[in-house]
Write an enzyme that holds these catalytic residues in place. Structure first.
Site, PDB file in Angstrom:
ATOM      1  N   GLN A 133      42.651  11.674  83.238  1.00 41.80           N
ATOM      2  CA  GLN A 133      42.383  10.263  83.521  1.00 41.80           C
ATOM      3  C   GLN A 133      41.672   9.608  82.341  1.00 41.80           C
ATOM      4  O   GLN A 133      40.481   9.834  82.131  1.00 41.80           O
ATOM      5  CB  GLN A 133      41.499  10.169  84.778  1.00 41.80           C
ATOM      6  CG  GLN A 133      41.073   8.762  85.154  1.00 41.80           C
ATOM      7  CD  GLN A 133      40.054   8.790  86.288  1.00 41.80           C
ATOM      8  OE1 GLN A 133      39.290   9.738  86.411  1.00 41.80           O
ATOM      9  NE2 GLN A 133      40.027   7.755  87.105  1.00 41.80           N
ATOM     10  N   GLY A 134      42.382   8.808  81.573  1.00 44.18           N
ATOM     11  CA  GLY A 134      41.774   8.156  80.415  1.00 44.18           C
ATOM     12  C   GLY A 134      41.300   6.750  80.751  1.00 44.18           C
ATOM     13  O   GLY A 134      41.923   5.764  80.359  1.00 44.18           O
ATOM     14  N   SER A 136      37.336   5.861  81.227  1.00 42.01           N
ATOM     15  CA  SER A 136      36.036   5.572  80.608  1.00 42.01           C
ATOM     16  C   SER A 136      36.099   5.595  79.088  1.00 42.01           C
ATOM     17  O   SER A 136      36.843   6.368  78.491  1.00 42.01           O
ATOM     18  CB  SER A 136      34.995   6.611  81.057  1.00 42.01           C
ATOM     19  OG  SER A 136      34.960   6.702  82.447  1.00 42.01           O
ATOM     20  N   SER A 168      38.098  14.305  81.894  1.00 42.18           N
ATOM     21  CA  SER A 168      38.118  15.660  82.447  1.00 42.18           C
ATOM     22  C   SER A 168      39.446  16.335  82.172  1.00 42.18           C
ATOM     23  O   SER A 168      40.507  15.752  82.400  1.00 42.18           O
ATOM     24  CB  SER A 168      37.892  15.620  83.958  1.00 42.18           C
ATOM     25  OG  SER A 168      36.637  15.080  84.244  1.00 42.18           O
ATOM     26  N   GLU A 250      40.912   8.100  94.120  1.00 37.48           N
ATOM     27  CA  GLU A 250      40.005   9.089  93.541  1.00 37.48           C
ATOM     28  C   GLU A 250      38.786   9.276  94.438  1.00 37.48           C
ATOM     29  O   GLU A 250      38.413  10.385  94.788  1.00 37.48           O
ATOM     30  CB  GLU A 250      39.559   8.651  92.136  1.00 37.48           C
ATOM     31  CG  GLU A 250      38.517   9.609  91.552  1.00 37.48           C
ATOM     32  CD  GLU A 250      38.060   9.260  90.140  1.00 37.48           C
ATOM     33  OE1 GLU A 250      38.270   8.104  89.720  1.00 37.48           O
ATOM     34  OE2 GLU A 250      37.484  10.135  89.482  1.00 37.48           O
ATOM     35  N   SER A 377      29.670   5.543  89.789  1.00 38.88           N
ATOM     36  CA  SER A 377      28.358   6.094  90.134  1.00 38.88           C
ATOM     37  C   SER A 377      27.915   5.664  91.529  1.00 38.88           C
ATOM     38  O   SER A 377      28.470   4.745  92.134  1.00 38.88           O
ATOM     39  CB  SER A 377      27.323   5.622  89.111  1.00 38.88           C
ATOM     40  OG  SER A 377      27.074   4.246  89.315  1.00 38.88           O
ATOM     41  N   GLU A 379      25.324   3.994  92.227  1.00 40.61           N
ATOM     42  CA  GLU A 379      24.901   2.594  92.202  1.00 40.61           C
ATOM     43  C   GLU A 379      26.124   1.659  92.281  1.00 40.61           C
ATOM     44  O   GLU A 379      26.087   0.643  92.985  1.00 40.61           O
ATOM     45  CB  GLU A 379      24.100   2.305  90.927  1.00 40.61           C
ATOM     46  CG  GLU A 379      22.718   2.974  90.884  1.00 40.61           C
ATOM     47  CD  GLU A 379      22.751   4.471  90.583  1.00 40.61           C
ATOM     48  OE1 GLU A 379      23.810   4.984  90.143  1.00 40.61           O
ATOM     49  OE2 GLU A 379      21.720   5.136  90.797  1.00 40.61           O
TER      50      GLU A 379
HETATM   51  C1  LIG Z   1      31.636  15.411  85.030  1.00 37.90           C
HETATM   52  C2  LIG Z   1      32.242  14.066  84.769  1.00 37.90           C
HETATM   53  C3  LIG Z   1      33.616  13.935  84.725  1.00 37.90           C
HETATM   54  C4  LIG Z   1      34.209  12.695  84.446  1.00 37.90           C
HETATM   55  N1  LIG Z   1      35.573  12.617  84.355  1.00 37.90           N
HETATM   56  C5  LIG Z   1      36.141  11.446  83.976  1.00 37.90           C
HETATM   57  C6  LIG Z   1      37.559  11.351  83.765  1.00 37.90           C
HETATM   58  O1  LIG Z   1      38.293  12.330  83.950  1.00 37.90           O
HETATM   59  N2  LIG Z   1      38.080  10.185  83.339  1.00 37.90           N
HETATM   60  C7  LIG Z   1      37.310   9.077  83.134  1.00 37.90           C
HETATM   61  O2  LIG Z   1      37.838   8.044  82.781  1.00 37.90           O
HETATM   62  N3  LIG Z   1      35.959   9.126  83.328  1.00 37.90           N
HETATM   63  C8  LIG Z   1      35.366  10.281  83.738  1.00 37.90           C
HETATM   64  N4  LIG Z   1      33.994  10.353  83.910  1.00 37.90           N
HETATM   65  C9  LIG Z   1      33.193   9.176  83.557  1.00 37.90           C
HETATM   66  C10 LIG Z   1      32.527   8.481  84.722  1.00 37.90           C
HETATM   67  O3  LIG Z   1      33.444   7.757  85.454  1.00 37.90           O
HETATM   68  C11 LIG Z   1      31.424   7.614  84.124  1.00 37.90           C
HETATM   69  O4  LIG Z   1      30.450   8.473  83.595  1.00 37.90           O
HETATM   70  C12 LIG Z   1      30.797   6.698  85.134  1.00 37.90           C
HETATM   71  O5  LIG Z   1      31.678   5.707  85.508  1.00 37.90           O
HETATM   72  C13 LIG Z   1      29.507   6.049  84.613  1.00 37.90           C
HETATM   73  O6  LIG Z   1      29.710   5.452  83.386  1.00 37.90           O
HETATM   74  P1  LIG Z   1      28.725   5.746  82.151  1.00 37.90           P
HETATM   75  O7  LIG Z   1      28.663   7.199  81.982  1.00 37.90           O
HETATM   76  O8  LIG Z   1      29.142   4.934  81.020  1.00 37.90           O
HETATM   77  O9  LIG Z   1      27.299   5.277  82.658  1.00 37.90           O
HETATM   78  P2  LIG Z   1      26.764   3.774  82.656  1.00 37.90           P
HETATM   79  O10 LIG Z   1      27.791   2.881  83.204  1.00 37.90           O
HETATM   80  O11 LIG Z   1      26.192   3.461  81.335  1.00 37.90           O
HETATM   81  O12 LIG Z   1      25.615   3.881  83.731  1.00 37.90           O
HETATM   82  C14 LIG Z   1      24.287   4.309  83.451  1.00 37.90           C
HETATM   83  C15 LIG Z   1      23.477   4.125  84.715  1.00 37.90           C
HETATM   84  O13 LIG Z   1      23.403   2.730  85.019  1.00 37.90           O
HETATM   85  C16 LIG Z   1      23.831   2.494  86.343  1.00 37.90           C
HETATM   86  N5  LIG Z   1      24.451   1.193  86.466  1.00 37.90           N
HETATM   87  C17 LIG Z   1      25.456   0.693  85.721  1.00 37.90           C
HETATM   88  N6  LIG Z   1      25.783  -0.527  86.144  1.00 37.90           N
HETATM   89  C18 LIG Z   1      24.992  -0.810  87.198  1.00 37.90           C
HETATM   90  C19 LIG Z   1      24.844  -1.938  88.074  1.00 37.90           C
HETATM   91  N7  LIG Z   1      25.609  -3.010  87.939  1.00 37.90           N
HETATM   92  N8  LIG Z   1      23.916  -1.863  89.053  1.00 37.90           N
HETATM   93  C20 LIG Z   1      23.141  -0.774  89.194  1.00 37.90           C
HETATM   94  N9  LIG Z   1      23.222   0.303  88.380  1.00 37.90           N
HETATM   95  C21 LIG Z   1      24.145   0.274  87.409  1.00 37.90           C
HETATM   96  C22 LIG Z   1      24.792   3.613  86.614  1.00 37.90           C
HETATM   97  O14 LIG Z   1      24.944   3.832  87.992  1.00 37.90           O
HETATM   98  C23 LIG Z   1      24.113   4.780  85.930  1.00 37.90           C
HETATM   99  O15 LIG Z   1      23.121   5.327  86.739  1.00 37.90           O
HETATM  100  C24 LIG Z   1      33.389  11.569  84.217  1.00 37.90           C
HETATM  101  C25 LIG Z   1      32.000  11.705  84.285  1.00 37.90           C
HETATM  102  C26 LIG Z   1      31.416  12.933  84.554  1.00 37.90           C
HETATM  103  C27 LIG Z   1      29.933  13.034  84.618  1.00 37.90           C
END
Ligand SMILES: Cc1cc2nc3c(=O)[nH]c(=O)nc-3n(C[C@H](O)[C@H](O)[C@H](O)COP(=O)(O)OP(=O)(O)OC[C@H]3O[C@@H](n4cnc5c(N)ncnc54)[C@H](O)[C@@H]3O)c2cc1C
Lengths: 395, 371
Positions: A133-134, A136, A168, A250, A377, A379
């Protein structure tokens, strides 16, 4: 549930039970099927697993609700549940779990062209083509729609350049379903949904080590990658609608109670001991274990109620955000409890002073922290619930 | 209780040194180091040269006798960067000798502990759970001395130690039958093996197989003395945990002020502001409890058991919450080995359960307070 089955369902249950008795290889009984899902090499090297996969695919039960012409079994949700229950009962596992099954397949069924369905669904159904899944990007996580990966219309093909992250299984995937930017003047309205062959020149996946010590996700770089025109799903600049639906699928699959999630009481009896009346000796721990198990039980009922209320064949709705948060919380707490039960035996890393089962619990505890991050997440799910289900206004 | 000038200087010095010499990369470097002993000997020598190994040693034996509260200041700073060192373990050996050693025992061990040439540790636990009263390792009288048989695990800093204060059950010793022995780690019959743990430390399994020690190795006191010693362990570890959670909180707060999503700093989202404010409040409770426990050691206060359990329970609860939130609020990057959040989580897992987890200490506090 077995008691409530209609006669037809009872017959079906019987059919599944005898099929499993005949076809599930005894060597795989009790084996954790996720090892084959997460590691393509383990899967490829194990002929018994391959045999099991082929047999299961031949009846279409990896994707029981999909139409038969795409490799499914054309069954209803109730039958699908029965298959899951009977697998658990037999100590067996579904060998066809994958991101393709969880996410892309159901999305293509709703949004794909007939050609796309025929080109891809059968290989998801028999698990011979792995997907990643591309979505993020470094700057686009929770705010997914701010993604920047550039996609240019070159007339006879698309040209893609950019970077994905946290992808992933990208290092093991054959294909990637990807969100790309086809219009920079609009945010959500400039996103398209593209299927990219990972073997295309210009695609590079670099694994990233997780806190649990495994490499499960990657950075993926696209440098002038040529993608055939027909790999676009939905309309140009219409990818956000498709993506939102995929995210619901998902979250829906991330909210399922994993089969075989039994009581932690035996583990506690072993490591913590019992008092004179047979209760877990540490009453504080015991109380929290009971709390967690009761919530898991109510959760199972909630899952079933939501499923019933959604009605046959309509798939997940906004309620999935509530489910995902409930379940990730319950599952994470359970993982904490497992480590607490093991005490210092739950804190091992690399040597044989700790049993394999103990180290698996430790690694799972660390990995479980991702439950409330991936798939949107905690949140973000609560934001969705507040807005879409509760109608609360924006700040 | 306000810090005196000397304590303020000590804290500042520790903060500066830890930042320059022991950033989290130092802990990271110890992960998976072959034949690791769970700390860096060079750094230990520097700590000794700064007098930290002698902080609770009497001046007559080469220490500065600054007290446990002062030791706590250093432990807290070390905790900030997860700096692995046997400073607490070694100080616990000092406490044992101060509380329960005679003049000869003190003269034998304290000068080396004070100058850092001897590293001490406490060998108390024997199984997965902290249960000192369930001690099974036996001490049997033989020819004027004692024979020790049994297993200790995990022994904190056990591969680095030269001297172990061993909790044993005295055969036919009566009701109050736990006793403490000061045992050199190179004694015949003692084998030790490292435990590869989730954090950077290397605890050990000690196997006592007919270990014979002289009459002069037994310290005075029984179960109450073991408890007194353990309460020092709990207060000291709570100080380290306070440092860990303070840094985990500050690092996370910094991230809330730098990471942008939806065109704004994520710290501008009220949900996260409230999360941060809640954690900040938890930190206040914990700091009060930890400082009170450390001071109670110096005051030799009767209520040390209550205070030590309060400190360790709150430190456990707050570190648990803050280390988990550190991962959560960093999102995907927080799940990577490359980021520090995972190191805090892993060390937190160990510290939370060491010398009794929060449940153990809630139970003990409740018992001591008539619940
Ligand atoms: C093990 C793992 C596997 C993954 N696999 C994939 C995958 O296969 N494909 C893919 O595309 N992505 C994947 N992801 C990515 C995942 O979807 C993102 O990590 C997730 O969406 C959060 O984005 P970020 O890491 O940029 O955190 P950020 O968006 O930067 O968030 C940081 C913190 O801020 C909080 N936050 C952000 N916005 C708000 C808001 N408006 N209100 C309150 N809180 C907020 C978040 O909840 C979090 O706690 C994976 C992540 C993990 C950990």
């Amino acid at each position: 549930m077995a008691d409530h089955d209609s006669t037809a369902l009872q017959d079906f249950r019987q059919e599944v039970r005898s099929w499993l008795a005949e076809n599930f290889p005894a060597e795989l009984k009790g084996v954790d099927g996720t090892i084959y899902q997460s590691n393509v090499h383990t899967a490829a090297a194990d002929p018994t697993y391959q045999l099991w996969r082929e047999r299961f695919a031949s009846v279409g039960w990896g994707v029981p609700t999909w139409p038969v012409r795409y490799g499914g079994a054309g069954l209803g949700t109730e039958e699908a549940v029965i298959i899951g229950e009977e697998l658990a009962r037999a100590g067996a596992f579904n060998p066809i779990r994958s991101f393709g099954v969880m996410m892309l397949g159901p999305t293509l069924l709703e949004y794909g062209t007939e050609e796309q369905k025929q080109t891809h669904l059968p290989y998801i159904a028999d698990h011979t083509r792995r997907w990643c899944q591309g979505f993020s990007e470094p700057g686009a996580g929770s705010d997914l729609a701010s993604l920047q990966t550039k996609c240019t219309d070159m007339g006879d093909h698309w040209l893609v350049s950019g970077q994905k992250i946290w992808t992933s299984g990208a290092d093991q995937a054959d294909w990637c379903f990807c969100l790309v930017r086809t219009d920079t003047s609009r945010k959500q309205g400039g996103i398209s949904f593209l299927l990219i062959d990972m073997k295309s020149p210009g695609v590079e996946a670099r694994p990233i080590v997780l806190i649990s010590g495994v490499t499960h996700f990657c950075e993926v770089f696209f440098t002038d990658v040529k993608v055939p025109k027909e790999n676009l799903v939905g309309e140009v600049n219409g990818g956000w609608t498709v993506a939102k639906r995929l995210l619901q699928f998902e979250r829906d699959s991330l909210s399922g109670v994993r089969s075989g999630l039994g009581s932690l009481a035996p583990l506690a009896h072993q490591y913590v001991g019992t008092d004179a009346e047979g209760r877990i000796a540490d009453s504080d721990l015991r109380g929290r274990m009971i709390h967690n198990a009761m919530r898991a039980s109510a959760y199972a009922a909630t899952l079933e109620r939501f499923r019933d209320e959604a009605g046959e064949g309509r798939g997940p709705s906004n309620g999935v955000s509530v489910l995902k948060n409930l379940w990730s919380g319950i599952a994470q707490e359970r993982a904490e409890l497992e480590v607490e039960i093991l005490g210092s035996q739950g804190l091992g890393w690399g040597d044989d002073s700790y049993a394999d089962e103990e180290r698996a619990i430790t690694r799972h505890w660390l990995h479980s922290k991702a439950y409330s991050i991936y798939g949107g997440s905690y949140e973000v799910q609560n934001n969705i619930t507040a807005k879409r289900s509760l109608g609360l206004p924006d700040a | 209780m306000a810090l005196n000038d000397e304590q303020i200087m000590l804290k500042d010095m520790a903060a500066g040194w830890v930042k320059d010499t022991m950033p989290t990369t130092a802990a990271r470097a110890l992960y998976g180091a072959p034949d690791g002993i769970g700390h860096a000997p060079d750094a230990w020598a520097e700590m000794a040269a700064m007098g930290w190994t002698g902080i609770i040693v009497p001046e007559a034996h080469g220490g500065s006798d600054f007290g446990f509260r002062s030791l706590g200041l250093v432990l807290e700073e070390l905790g900030r960067t997860l700096a692995p060192s046997p400073l607490l373990s070694s100080a616990l050996a000092v406490s044992a000798l101060r509380l329960a050693g005679d003049a000869a025992q003190q003269a034998r061990w304290l000068p080396g502990l004070a100058d850092g040439s001897v590293i001490g540790t406490l060998a108390v636990d024997e199984g997965p759970r902290h249960a000192p009263l369930a001690t099974a390792l036996t001490a049997t009288p033989v020819g004027g001395g004692w024979r020790l048989d049994g297993i200790k695990r995990p022994v904190q800093d056990g591969m680095a130690a030269h001297l172990a204060i061993v909790v044993a059950r005295v055969a036919d010793g009566g009701a109050d039958d736990l006793a403490l022995f000061a045992v050199p780690c190179d004694v015949a019959g003692l084998t030790r093996d490292p435990l590869d743990q989730v954090d950077a430390r290397v605890p050990a399994i000690y196997r006592f197989d007919g270990v014979e020690v002289g009459p002069d190795s037994r310290l005075v006191g029984g179960t109450a003395m073991v408890d007194a010693l353990l309460d020092r362990a709990r207060a000291g570890l709570s100080a380290e945990m306070l440092g860990m959670m303070t840094q985990a909180f500050e690092t996370t707060l910094e991230y809330l002020k730098t990471r942008v999503q939806f065109g704004q700093l994520i710290g501008s989202f009220q949900a996260l502001q409230h999360r941060a404010a809640d954690m900040f409040a938890e930190l206040q409770l914990t700091r009060s409890a930890v400082e009170a426990a450390l001071s109670a050691v110096d005051a030799d206060a009767d209520d040390l058991p209550t205070r030590a359990s309060l400190a360790k329970a709150l430190a456990g609860e707050s570190l648990h919450r803050i280390s988990r939130q550190m991962v959560q609020l960093h999102g995907g990057i927080g799940m990577t080995h490359e980021h520090d959040a995972g190191l805090y989580l892993r060390r937190a897992g160990v510290a939370e359960q060491c010398y009794g987890n929060a449940a153990f200490h809630r139970e003990r506090w409740g018992r001591l307070n008539g619940f």
